[in-house]
Motif scaffolding. Structure first.
Motif, short mmCIF file in Angstrom:
data_model
loop_
_atom_site.label_atom_id
_atom_site.label_comp_id
_atom_site.label_asym_id
_atom_site.label_seq_id
_atom_site.Cartn_x
_atom_site.Cartn_y
_atom_site.Cartn_z
N PHE A 122 0.82 -1.20 0.00
CA PHE A 122 0.00 0.00 0.00
C PHE A 122 0.86 1.27 0.00
N THR A 123 0.22 2.37 -0.33
CA THR A 123 0.81 3.69 -0.17
C THR A 123 0.58 4.14 1.28
N PRO A 124 1.21 5.24 1.70
CA PRO A 124 0.88 5.76 3.03
C PRO A 124 -0.63 5.98 3.19
N ARG A 125 -1.29 6.43 2.12
CA ARG A 125 -2.74 6.64 2.22
C ARG A 125 -3.45 5.32 2.42
N GLY A 126 -2.97 4.27 1.74
CA GLY A 126 -3.55 2.95 1.91
C GLY A 126 -3.36 2.44 3.34
N TYR A 127 -2.15 2.66 3.88
CA TYR A 127 -1.88 2.21 5.25
C TYR A 127 -2.70 3.03 6.26
N ALA A 128 -2.93 4.30 5.95
CA ALA A 128 -3.77 5.13 6.83
C ALA A 128 -5.20 4.59 6.83
N LEU A 129 -5.63 4.11 5.67
CA LEU A 129 -6.95 3.50 5.56
C LEU A 129 -7.04 2.24 6.43
N VAL A 130 -5.95 1.45 6.43
CA VAL A 130 -5.89 0.26 7.28
C VAL A 130 -5.94 0.68 8.75
#
Lengths: 408, 522
Positions: B482-490
């Motif tokens: 994931f991107t940082p945004r993806g990890y933030a979503l997690v």
């Protein structure tokens, strides 16, 4: 309840700093109809001719301690400004040529702002830090037309500067993860304006004054735009360049009166209307043709000021005041670069006559701001998305000041 | 007079000390509640997805945006917590060195490069790799995630041993920060007396198989993981055994509250959804030519079978599967499959569900007939002979058959591979869900999150996060992580589940503040 507050709260003062005389400030910054000292050069030059002495000089400086806190309840994010103390100052001199004519010189700093948020804070795509300065220099003439009416005024020379830093977006960084940002800097921006006033003395105890200071549009041309931490890619085409921008210093109309209850007590009332409506948008035009549009949508705003003076002894005069400062900022336009919202000012001060010629003037203002839930809804991100920035703001300001009045 | 000045001085000092205060400040204790959870010493277990791995490697800003680090920052707003530590790498270039030499396969991060025609494509960052595995960090580290780890490897002693690494038996990422050569990941985690944990493991137990295009073996039924190859699918019972041991170890160590993250369906990853299986774009003329070619293949093979004494009717029935027709526009590619009695030539057209990997040679697909046929002038000549009713030699006929250029196994997931992946994922997720329920732990449905991102996207204040490669916002440039945004979503997904499970009110983050991919020509 929160919504009601949000609807009525507006941003006071914009970047106007009402600290143009310790005596006036101590009385709620009233003065358009108070004949007290050479501070009249700012408040109403028509009154200079009524000063008793041949030469009157008033000068002083204040320290503005103003801080803003921001928080967002849904993310738990917080930020606080770490502003250096602002130091607005004034110098007023009045020289009476004869009973009907006085000349004067006033130097003052009615507009300015220094706001320093933590770098890369949540609103850093709107502002990291900003410093605005404007110094007004004004020669004056005051002329008594008849016993009950005088007029006064003069041209204003303004010299100003601006330095403004913000991040380019909420996420753009260089390869090291450092946020891409831009600083625009312009100094030695010079413009002209004017002010004029009239003072009526219908009875011995009552004075009525009116004063108007013109709008001055500061044109920053060829300022420096310095881009930092830009990733090396044609997808982020930012490089150091120059810029043009306009910042309005709005016109201000003041009407007011003063009433001498007796030998000891003087009451004063001023009403200001500042024509902030001129500040529609801060548009920064870069030399490469890119224009950064930042809608501001200010509207004209009013301030109501009340003051009282009590001559305690030959040596000591006490003053107190209050004002209510309405905001030019409309809901949805609450940008954190001018974070001073609707306020009430509580002021006090004194003059101490050290000799018959020299007095020390001290003042103190506490400016109370309501906690406010507000947002700036006009930020367009790099993908053309409108991204609001909001949260809860709380500000405080304390302004101690010292000055001298010298009469000859 | 002097007195007044003194007073003013005191006043001025008072003012400097005065700060604006909120009625309900969010940065004071009591603004949020931790409910029944104790976040004071949070330890994260997992693989690359938990380490903050992105763009094909582990680099500094990726680690800073790992979901455990985001979580820890939010937990700290709720409760007094210990400092959350991570085994940070040395730079933002990524990649690994071993004693000054680059470890093969551990290259720099992918960045989005732009060429002179303004075409953007991922490429490796040109900066120097400076993270050396031999530089062993002293922990302990709250983020115990080790990129590449499979479920049972978290329990393996010596998984961080330099000696074992040199024999290819250990993981360089764990070698960097293992407390001793013989320790295991779980032992180092337990030793920290955690009060709260997250566990996201099992991805590699199926994902490495998927990413390899299914070149590994589905080991369902094989209970001894020492027999497994890197790209094999772990038997679900082996997974369940390892997983429950991990959970009970953490609970026994004191982390009675925690969150278990399940495994997303591999087919939602950009890695498998970027190159469509019908990207064979043909003009009417090309389609007719290719159809003609495959008719020739069928014809030649019929002849061949008849030559092998196969009755004509049966020979035609078998060979007819190779007379694949193509139409103007998009056509599905030809894929190589094992040669069987019913498919003796070992190729067929892809079905609708089958997938291609991101790393497939797209130039070959476009220009070299990869995924259809590589028709050389010699082959054209033979086709000409056939068209005129001539009889090619055996050699010439073979030339035609050899021109079939199906997609290799490593570049595609065929139906049976997808079924193996899906069966293992479902079984793993059942185990995760049962263990969460049995132990009163929060179950974070990342599988559902990934499928929502894939099907409709997730809106935020700056747009919508989708699973589209490079631009969607969820996947980094390797198409898997994931991107940082993806990890933030997690992180937000974990926070919401933890809040619901433990009656806590941990604030979520605004994912709009987290970046996606990094453009760079360096």
């Amino acid at each position: 309840m929160v919504f009601v507050l949000a609807g009525t709260i507006t941003y006071a003062g914009g970047y106007r700093v009402g600290v143009q005389g310790q005596r006036a400030l101590a009385m709620g910054h009233t003065g358009v109809a108070v004949v007290n000292s050479a501070e009249l050069g700012f408040f109403n030059p028509a009154g200079l001719v009524y000063l008793e002495n041949q030469l009157t000089i008033s000068a002083g400086v204040s320290a503005v301690f103003s801080e803003v806190a921001w928080q967002n309840e849904s993310t738990g994010a917080t930020a606080r400004t770490d502003n250096p103390a602002g130091t607005p100052f004034y110098f007023n001199a009045s020289y009476k040529l004869n009973e009907n004519l006085a000349l004067g010189l006033s130097i003052y700093t009615p507009y300015g702002s220094t706001v320093e948020w933590e770098d890369d804070w949540a609103g850093s795509h709107l502002v990291n830090n900003i410093k605005l300065q404007a110094i007004y220099i004004q020669p004056l003439v005051s002329y008594k037309i008849a016993d009950f009416v005088s007029v006064g005024g003069g041209p204003i020379f303004v010299t100003g500067s601006v330095n403004f830093n913000r991040n380019l977006s909420r996420t753009l960084t260089n390869i090291e993860g450092e946020r891409s940002n831009v600083t625009i800097d312009a100094s030695g921006v010079n413009e002209w304006g004017w002010s004029a006033g009239a003072l009526f003395t219908p009875t011995e105890d009552l004075r009525v004054g009116v004063n108007y200071r013109s709008e001055i549009i500061m044109n920053a041309e060829g300022g420096d735009a310095d881009f930092e931490n830009i990733p090396n890619t044609p997808l982020a085409p930012f490089s150091d360049t120059t810029f043009d921008a306009q910042l309005p210093l709005p016109a201000e109309l003041t009407v007011g009166l003063s009433y001498e209850l007796n030998e000891k007590w003087l009451l004063a009332f001023d009403f200001n209307r500042t024509f902030w409506g001129v500040y529609e948008s801060l548009d920064i035009k870069f030399a490469n043709g890119v224009v950064s549009e930042n809608p501001r949508g200010y509207e004209d705003a009013n301030t109501w000021r009340f003051g009282a003076q009590y001559i305690a002894t030959d040596k000591l005069t006490l003053r107190a005041g209050y004002y209510l400062d309405e905001s030019p900022v409309q809901p949805g336009y609450f940008a954190p670069e001018t974070p001073r919202n609707d306020s009430m000012g509580f002021t006090g001060g004194l003059s101490l006559n050290v000799t018959s010629r020299l007095a020390i003037d001290a003042s103190f203002a506490y400016i109370r701001f309501d906690e406010v839930d507000a947002s700036y809804d006009h930020y367009i991100d790099e993908n053309g998305q409108n991204v609001p920035f909001g949260g809860t703001y709380k500000s405080v300001a304390f302004i101690p000041g010292l000055g001298v009045t010298y009469k000859l | 007079m002097k007195n007044y000045i003194k007073y003013i001085g005191i006043l001025a000092l008072g003012m400097v000390a005065c700060e604006p205060e909120f009625e309900n400040p969010v940065d004071e204790q009591g603004a949020y509640t931790n409910g029944e959870a104790d976040f004071s010493n949070y330890v994260a277990l997992g693989n690359s997805l938990t380490a903050g791995y992105a763009d094909g490697t582990l680099y500094l800003s990726g680690q800073q945006n790992s979901y455990p680090n985001i979580l820890a920052q939010q937990f700290a707003k709720v409760q007094e917590t210990d400092l959350f530590t991570q085994p940070l790498v040395a730079d933002n270039a990524g990649g690994l060195l071993l004693n000054g030499t680059q470890l093969p396969g551990y290259n720099t991060r992918l960045v989005l490069g732009v060429d002179e025609q303004l075409n953007a494509a991922p490429r490796n960052y040109g900066g120097a790799i400076t993270t050396d595995v031999s530089n062993i960090l002293s922990g302990p580290f709250n983020n115990m995630a080790v990129p590449g780890a499979k479920s049972y490897e978290l329990l393996a002693p010596g998984y961080g041993s330099m000696e074992a690494l040199q024999m290819g038996l250990a993981n360089p990422y764990f070698v960097r920060f293992a407390s001793s050569p013989n320790t295991s990941i779980i032992a180092d985690a337990v030793a920290q007396n955690p009060t709260f944990f997250t566990l996201w493991i099992g991805n590699n137990d199926v994902f490495l198989y998927a990413v390899s295009g299914g070149t590994g073996v589905d080991r369902t039924g094989e209970m001894d993981p020492t027999q497994y190859g890197r790209n094999d699918i772990t038997d679900p019972q082996v997974f369940a055994g390892a997983y429950s041991q991990l959970v009970s170890s953490m609970i026994e160590a004191g982390a009675e509250e925690g969150a278990l993250l399940n495994i997303p369906d591999v087919t939602t990853a950009a890695f498998f959804n970027t190159v469509p299986n019908n990207a064979l774009e043909l003009s009417a003329e090309q389609a007719a030519g290719l159809t003609g070619y495959f008719q020739a293949v069928a014809g030649i093979f019929t002849q061949f079978l008849m030559g092998q004494q196969v009755p004509a009717e049966q020979a035609q029935a078998i060979a007819s599967q190779y007379a694949i027709t193509f139409t103007e526009g998009k056509n599905r590619f030809i894929i190589d499959v094992p040669e069987t009695q019913t498919n003796p030539l070992g190729f067929r057209q892809m079905t609708e569900e089958e997938l291609l990997v991101l790393t497939i040679n797209q130039t070959a697909l476009r220009q070299q007939g990869y995924g259809s046929a590589a028709i050389s002038p010699e082959v054209m000549e033979v086709l000409g002979i056939l068209q005129q009713g001539g009889q090619p030699t055996q050699e010439q006929a073979q030339l035609v058959l050899d021109a079939v250029n199906g997609i290799d196994d490593k570049d595609a997931l065929d139906q049976s591979e997808i079924e193996s992946i899906s069966a293992a994922t479902t079984a793993y997720n059942q185990t995760i869900s049962q263990l969460a329920q049995a132990n009163g732990l929060a179950l974070v449905d990342i599988n559902d999150l990934a499928s929502r991102v894939d099907s409709e996207g997730i809106p935020f204040d700056g747009g919508v996060v989708t699973s589209t490669f490079a631009t969607g916002g969820l996947f980094s440039l390797d198409g898997v992580h994931f991107t940082p945004r993806g990890y933030a979503l997690v992180a937000n997904s974990i926070i919401e589940t933890v809040n619901a499970t433990y009656n806590a009110t941990v604030p979520t983050v605004n994912i709009g503040y987290y970046g996606t991919i990094t453009p760079s020509n360096d």
